[in-house]
Design a protein around this motif. Structure first.
Motif, short mmCIF file in Angstrom:
data_model
loop_
_atom_site.label_atom_id
_atom_site.label_comp_id
_atom_site.label_asym_id
_atom_site.label_seq_id
_atom_site.Cartn_x
_atom_site.Cartn_y
_atom_site.Cartn_z
N LEU A 283 5.68 6.70 1.57
CA LEU A 283 6.39 5.52 1.08
C LEU A 283 7.86 5.68 1.44
O LEU A 283 8.47 6.70 1.14
CB LEU A 283 6.23 5.39 -0.45
N VAL B 150 2.13 -2.40 -1.29
CA VAL B 150 3.23 -2.03 -2.17
C VAL B 150 3.82 -3.30 -2.77
O VAL B 150 3.83 -4.36 -2.15
CB VAL B 150 4.32 -1.24 -1.39
N VAL C 55 2.04 1.22 -5.67
CA VAL C 55 1.48 1.46 -4.34
C VAL C 55 -0.03 1.53 -4.43
O VAL C 55 -0.59 2.33 -5.21
CB VAL C 55 2.03 2.76 -3.71
#
Length: 723
Positions: free
Chosen positions: A530, A559, A570
């Motif tokens: 991420l 996300v 997420v």
């Protein structure tokens, strides 16, 4: 007091002024004569030809073209007059300092020069002067004293007789070919000019000299005509200056009158504005008294009822409650007054300028027909306004209907053809009014949603799509390994081009989202991470751990940012769960596991949140949408496998708008279905294909505040925008 320069010094200065090339500003080098009789250095002319696209030679001063001979610039006629001026310059330098002059003729260089021979162009001593007078060899030579040279500078140096050389044979050209009209050498008579009639130059010189002198007659007349024309031009120049002065006086006089009239009009407008302002303030003061009375009544009511309850004798307050009008609390007067100057000053300056008010819708509109109001405070200058509405998505203009309502008031009506952010431009007399363009948000009714208004093509397998506060469109392109940012109208602005495996780089970007600060969040399935970037593309934070533990990823695909608590959610497709991170991307918690029960997932592809902070997850292989509390507590679900209304077939993308309507993209049905937040089906649009409005795996969805829907059409390599 400075000494006055001598005649020799003045002559030397004049000669030197004529020996500088106008191009390089240096003394002439190999001066060449053009057909316009202007002279330049040979190398300067060669540069001009080299930089001319057609290879032509134009005079830098008069722009007249000169034909180039086969040998180029070097074949142009030499400027003999310039060479003669150089000789004069050299002689003048010597005459300027006669005390240093030595004899240039005899071998005794120590002898002082006392005379000058015009034919030899040399300074000579007394002995050489005597020899010039006595020897037949020097018969015809003109010898003068240096003092006489100073007094007769015009005849200082006789021009040198030069013999031109043939450019082909490098021999002196002593002959003249009559048929060709050219000077030639003896070799030319055998080769190029064989059998032509020719003669010695000296024999034909006199006849040609007379012919040349005769041809100067028209030139002299033309010169006289130019002299006359210059006199006439100078006279006309004086006339124009005089006429301009008279006109300037007249203009100043008229504008003095106009300024006085405008000052008068300014006073009228200021008085009009003062009256309008006082009227508004009076209206607000009256409204304030009404609100103060309401406040007193409610305060007394509260005190009375509470005291009555305490003493056991309550009163009825329903009538007071029922008569309360909330609109009374809204200010009735606005600051939408503006000054609109006239486009042109008319003769009657009393009509210059006007005060007007504009009332424009400033929030989302559900109706397709929208009405705005434009009102002049003074009806004496009520030029009708012009208006048009322009979509910020399609750049399409909707022309408006302007209808006069009387007393300087106009109604502007427009019926937008597309939804989304737009701008209303209002002009009076060709000038935009204050505040124009006015923002207008056109909201598309859900029952009319489904028309393609814009397409962004040539993408490389687009996945997630999101919008920032400026309306820019952010798209994750899986095969390119980049995130592209487009303007609202679809022009590419910039990219997050960080393809790779290092921290901050991307290998397979899937989902994208934007937080409250316009930072961009990207989940990279290929690198199991991420990433958080600034709007400009600088890396802010990253979570880069592959695995099944807390904060570790196994192919994340979606996300979202919760607008209520600011946390980041997420969807971890391979781990069958949803991770929750704080805004700085520190791990908070996670929920879900593999399965088909409540709160379990089978390949969750994407995640979204509504206005209350609830979290929506598309549970792809379970063909449903599950809804959770902000902390991950199971609330409800909707959808089942199928192709009918309200049924889902491999849902892969999801978005919730500001009205809590849920948009779900289905890979199996290649459509977008719309539900309420409780799961009630409203409509669907799209089908399998590559035409407008058709899909080949709609893997990303975003919705703006006007209900405009952005869908990333993965298999067709495009993003389609619907209204």
């Amino acid at each position: 007091m400075a000494e006055r320069p001598s005649a020799v010094q003045e002559a030397l200065s004049k000669v030197e002024d004529q020996l500088s090339c106008l191009v390089c500003l240096e003394p002439y080098t190999n001066p060449r004569l053009l057909s316009c009789f202007h002279v330049y250095c040979q190398h300067c002319l060669e540069d001009i030809v080299a930089h001319n696209r057609q290879g032509q030679l134009e005079c830098p001063k008069c722009r007249r073209p000169t034909p180039l001979p086969p040998t180029g610039v070097s074949g142009l006629q030499a400027a003999f007059n310039i060479h003669h001026l150089f000789d004069i310059q050299e002689t003048l330098k010597k005459v300027n300092k006669p005390q240093k002059l030595a004899c240039e003729k005899c071998s005794k260089t120590t002898r002082k020069a006392t005379s000058f021979c015009r034919q030899c162009t040399k300074f000579i001593c007394d002995l050489c002067t005597t020899i010039h007078k006595e020897y037949e060899e020097f018969e015809g030579h003109e010898v003068v004293t240096i003092e006489k040279v100073e007094g007769d500078l015009i005849r200082l140096v006789s021009p040198k007789k030069t013999s031109p050389r043939c450019p082909k044979h490098d021999d002196i050209m002593r002959l003249y070919c009559e048929p060709c009209g050219e000077l030639i050498c003896i070799h030319c008579t055998v080769q190029i000019h064989k059998d032509h009639k020719y003669c010695v130059i000296a024999d034909t010189f006199e006849s040609h000299k007379k012919e040349i002198l005769d041809s100067l007659g028209p030139v002299e007349k033309q010169l006289e005509a130019t002299d006359t024309a210059l006199v006439n031009l100078d006279g006309r120049h004086a006339e124009i200056v005089d006429h301009g002065g008279k006109l300037a006086t007249n203009i100043h006089s008229k504008f003095d009158e106009l300024h006085q009239a405008l000052y008068t009009r300014e006073g009228e407008l200021m008085a009009e504005l003062e009256g309008h302002t006082q009227q508004q303030l009076k209206s607000l003061s009256a409204q304030r008294e009404e609100v103060e009375i309401l406040q007193t009544q409610r305060s007394s009511c509260l005190h009375f009822v509470r005291e009555s309850i305490r003493t056991g004798s309550p009163g009825d307050v329903r009538e007071l409650v029922d008569t309360f009008d909330p609109n009374t609390l809204e200010p009735r007067e606005t600051t939408n007054t503006c000054f609109v100057p006239s486009a042109q000053l008319v003769k009657d300056s009393k009509n210059f300028g006007a005060l007007c008010c504009v009332n424009i819708p400033s929030k989302a509109i559900t109706e397709q027909k929208i009405t705005a109001y434009y009102r002049f405070l003074s009806a004496k200058n009520s030029a009708p306004p012009e208006a048009k509405l322009i979509s910020k998505i399609t750049d399409q203009a909707t022309y408006c209907v302007v209808k006069e309502r009387g007393k300087g008031e106009y109604e502007i009506s427009y019926q937008p053809t597309v939804g989304g952010a737009s701008e209303l431009i209002v002009r009076v007399g060709g000038e935009e009014v204050a505040g124009s363009p006015f923002p207008v948000a056109v909201k598309t009714p859900i029952d009319k949603l489904g028309t393609v208004i814009k397409t962004i093509n040539d993408l490389k397998k687009p996945r997630g799509v999101a919008l920032n506060q400026a309306g820019e469109i952010i798209v994750a392109e899986r095969d390119a390994g980049i995130v592209s940012i487009f303007s609202p109208i679809g022009d590419k602005l910039r990219t997050l081009d960080t393809r790779g495996t290092a921290v901050g780089e991307m290998k397979n970007p899937r989902g994208v989202a934007v937080d409250g600060d316009d930072n961009i969040l990207v989940v990279d399935a290929g690198n199991h991470r991420l990433l958080k970037f600034s709007r400009g593309g600088d890396l802010i934070a990253a979570v880069c751990s592959h695995g099944d533990g807390p904060g570790q990823f196994n192919r994340p695909t979606g996300v979202c940012v919760n607008s209520v608590n600011g946390k980041v959610y997420v969807a971890d497709n391979g781990a069958h769960c949803v991770h929750i991170f704080n805004s700085d991307l520190t791990f908070s918690s996670k929920f879900g596991s593999k399965g088909s029960g409540n709160g379990q997932f089978s390949y969750p592809w994407n995640v979204a949140s509504d206005c209350s902070g609830c979290v929506y997850v598309v549970d792809c292989n379970n063909h449903r949408v599950q809804v959770f509390s902000p902390n991950g507590g199971y609330l409800r679900q909707f959808g089942k496998r199928g192709g009918g209304n309200g049924e889902l077939n491999y849902p892969v993308s999801i978005c919730v708008n500001s009205d809590d309507l849920v948009y779900v993209g289905e890979r199996g049905n290649n459509r977008v279905s719309v539900f309420t937040c409780e799961g009630v089906f409203l409509k669907s649009f799209g089908s399998k294909g590559s035409g407008p409005g058709q899909f080949n795996s709609p893997l990303g969805i975003a919705v703006d505040q006007c209900g405009v829907v952005y869908v990333s059409d993965y298999g067709n390599n495009r993003v389609q925008i619907f209204s």
